[in-house]
Design a protein around this motif. Structure first.
Motif, PDB file in Angstrom:
ATOM      1  N   ASP A 180      27.206  16.203  60.756  1.00  0.00           N
ATOM      2  CA  ASP A 180      26.601  16.846  61.887  1.00  0.00           C
ATOM      3  C   ASP A 180      26.154  18.251  61.254  1.00  0.00           C
ATOM      4  N   ALA A 181      26.915  18.870  60.569  1.00  0.00           N
ATOM      5  CA  ALA A 181      26.656  20.295  59.829  1.00  0.00           C
ATOM      6  C   ALA A 181      25.277  20.172  59.098  1.00  0.00           C
ATOM      7  N   TRP A 182      24.971  19.203  58.243  1.00  0.00           N
ATOM      8  CA  TRP A 182      23.635  19.133  57.680  1.00  0.00           C
ATOM      9  C   TRP A 182      22.443  18.711  58.524  1.00  0.00           C
ATOM     10  N   ALA A 183      22.779  18.313  59.749  1.00  0.00           N
ATOM     11  CA  ALA A 183      21.567  17.941  60.724  1.00  0.00           C
ATOM     12  C   ALA A 183      21.063  19.041  61.226  1.00  0.00           C
ATOM     13  N   ASP A 184      21.318  20.226  60.984  1.00  0.00           N
ATOM     14  CA  ASP A 184      20.919  21.726  61.115  1.00  0.00           C
ATOM     15  C   ASP A 184      19.970  21.817  60.131  1.00  0.00           C
ATOM     16  N   PRO A 185      18.511  21.933  60.396  1.00  0.00           N
ATOM     17  CA  PRO A 185      17.557  22.410  59.199  1.00  0.00           C
ATOM     18  C   PRO A 185      17.794  23.595  58.644  1.00  0.00           C
ATOM     19  N   ALA A 186      18.517  24.475  59.234  1.00  0.00           N
ATOM     20  CA  ALA A 186      18.797  25.722  58.642  1.00  0.00           C
ATOM     21  C   ALA A 186      19.726  25.492  57.422  1.00  0.00           C
ATOM     22  N   ALA A 187      20.701  24.398  57.489  1.00  0.00           N
ATOM     23  CA  ALA A 187      21.651  24.096  56.564  1.00  0.00           C
ATOM     24  C   ALA A 187      20.966  24.065  55.088  1.00  0.00           C
ATOM     25  N   TRP A 188      19.593  23.373  55.252  1.00  0.00           N
ATOM     26  CA  TRP A 188      18.816  23.053  53.941  1.00  0.00           C
ATOM     27  C   TRP A 188      18.115  24.135  53.448  1.00  0.00           C
ATOM     28  N   GLU A 189      17.867  25.531  53.884  1.00  0.00           N
ATOM     29  CA  GLU A 189      17.238  26.603  53.473  1.00  0.00           C
ATOM     30  C   GLU A 189      17.956  27.604  52.677  1.00  0.00           C
ATOM     31  N   GLY A 190      17.303  27.921  51.623  1.00  0.00           N
ATOM     32  CA  GLY A 190      17.718  28.945  50.827  1.00  0.00           C
ATOM     33  C   GLY A 190      19.023  28.712  49.863  1.00  0.00           C
ATOM     34  N   GLU A 191      19.833  29.765  49.862  1.00  0.00           N
ATOM     35  CA  GLU A 191      20.971  29.415  48.979  1.00  0.00           C
ATOM     36  C   GLU A 191      22.284  29.191  49.780  1.00  0.00           C
ATOM     37  N   THR A 192      23.151  28.434  49.374  1.00  0.00           N
ATOM     38  CA  THR A 192      24.585  28.147  50.013  1.00  0.00           C
ATOM     39  C   THR A 192      25.640  28.369  48.973  1.00  0.00           C
ATOM     40  N   LEU A 193      26.814  27.937  49.126  1.00  0.00           N
ATOM     41  CA  LEU A 193      28.132  28.024  48.227  1.00  0.00           C
ATOM     42  C   LEU A 193      28.617  26.548  48.082  1.00  0.00           C
ATOM     43  N   MET A 194      28.639  26.404  46.945  1.00  0.00           N
ATOM     44  CA  MET A 194      29.566  25.163  46.312  1.00  0.00           C
ATOM     45  C   MET A 194      30.891  25.565  46.318  1.00  0.00           C
ATOM     46  N   GLY A 195      31.565  25.753  47.048  1.00  0.00           N
ATOM     47  CA  GLY A 195      33.038  26.065  46.894  1.00  0.00           C
ATOM     48  C   GLY A 195      32.882  27.626  47.157  1.00  0.00           C
ATOM     49  N   THR A 196      32.833  28.559  45.738  1.00  0.00           N
ATOM     50  CA  THR A 196      32.523  29.975  45.955  1.00  0.00           C
ATOM     51  C   THR A 196      31.385  30.115  45.121  1.00  0.00           C
ATOM     52  N   THR A 197      30.509  29.021  44.532  1.00  0.00           N
ATOM     53  CA  THR A 197      29.456  29.547  43.720  1.00  0.00           C
ATOM     54  C   THR A 197      28.253  29.282  44.375  1.00  0.00           C
ATOM     55  N   PRO A 198      27.364  30.148  44.372  1.00  0.00           N
ATOM     56  CA  PRO A 198      26.099  30.176  44.982  1.00  0.00           C
ATOM     57  C   PRO A 198      25.304  29.106  44.287  1.00  0.00           C
TER      58      PRO A 198
END
Length: 200
Positions: free
Chosen positions: A98-116
């Motif tokens: 459900d969280a990844w269904a938001d198109p904004a989730a796929w944009e830019g940078e995120t965190l893998m744990g605490t790693t950008p």
């Protein structure tokens, strides 16, 4: 020709597929071996639990601080009897999808744990975690696991660029040769060090 899945649909397909064997884990197989090196069924269930949580946090740009050297279960399993862990994980996989269904989730940078990291790398990496570890679990408990060709292609596309780094980092075992005309998911398994013909 297989019609490709868009990224959110691939995450949904992988989470739904992995949920199947999680609903088929009997208590007497918690210590059974799996194709995932050094993981018995219990450890693999916990690994999928953490993957679901990590995926949720990555999709929402929320850090996940955890000492990975400590063998503690995912927080949502705290207080849950070990033989009930597997049944608790599918809902968390669903939340991740459900969280990844938001198109904004796929944009830019995120965190893998605490790693950008780029979201466009993290999303596919985690859907591959769901699909591959779901297969590990299905093989260990002798549950059905039918990977749609389009999902197999998505998993292969996620695994192939990272396979060498995964082997160097110890996440994947040595590559298992798989015929070039084998299904895409089998080729992805081979890249991660798994024999597609593995049986317990």
């Amino acid at each position: 020709m297989t019609e490709p899945l868009d990224p959110p649909s691939a995450v949904r397909a992988a989470s739904d597929l992995a949920a199947g064997p999680l609903r088929s884990v009997p208590a007497d197989l918690l210590t059974a071996p799996t194709p995932c090196r050094d993981h018995d069924v219990r450890a693999l269930v916990d690994h999928l639990a953490w993957a679901a949580l990590l995926s949720q946090r990555a999709a929402t740009r929320t850090p996940l601080e955890h000492d990975w050297s400590r063998l503690t279960p995912a927080p949502f399993l705290d207080g849950v009897p070990v033989d009930e862990w597997a049944a608790a994980v599918p809902a968390e996989l669903d939340t991740a999808a459900d969280a990844w269904a938001d198109p904004a989730a796929w944009e830019g940078e995120t965190l893998m744990g605490t790693t950008p990291m780029p979201a466009g790398v993290v999303g596919p990496l985690l859907l591959a975690e769901f699909a591959v570890h779901g297969w590990d679990l299905a093989r260990a408990v002798d549950a059905p696991y039918d990977v749609p060709p389009a999902l197999g292609e998505a998993v292969l596309a996620a695994v192939a660029p990272l396979a060498a780094m995964g082997r160097d980092g110890g996440w994947y075992g040595p590559e298992v040769p798989v015929p070039a005309d084998a299904p895409a998911f089998d080729r992805a398994l081979g890249l991660t060090g798994r024999d597609p013909g593995w049986r317990c």
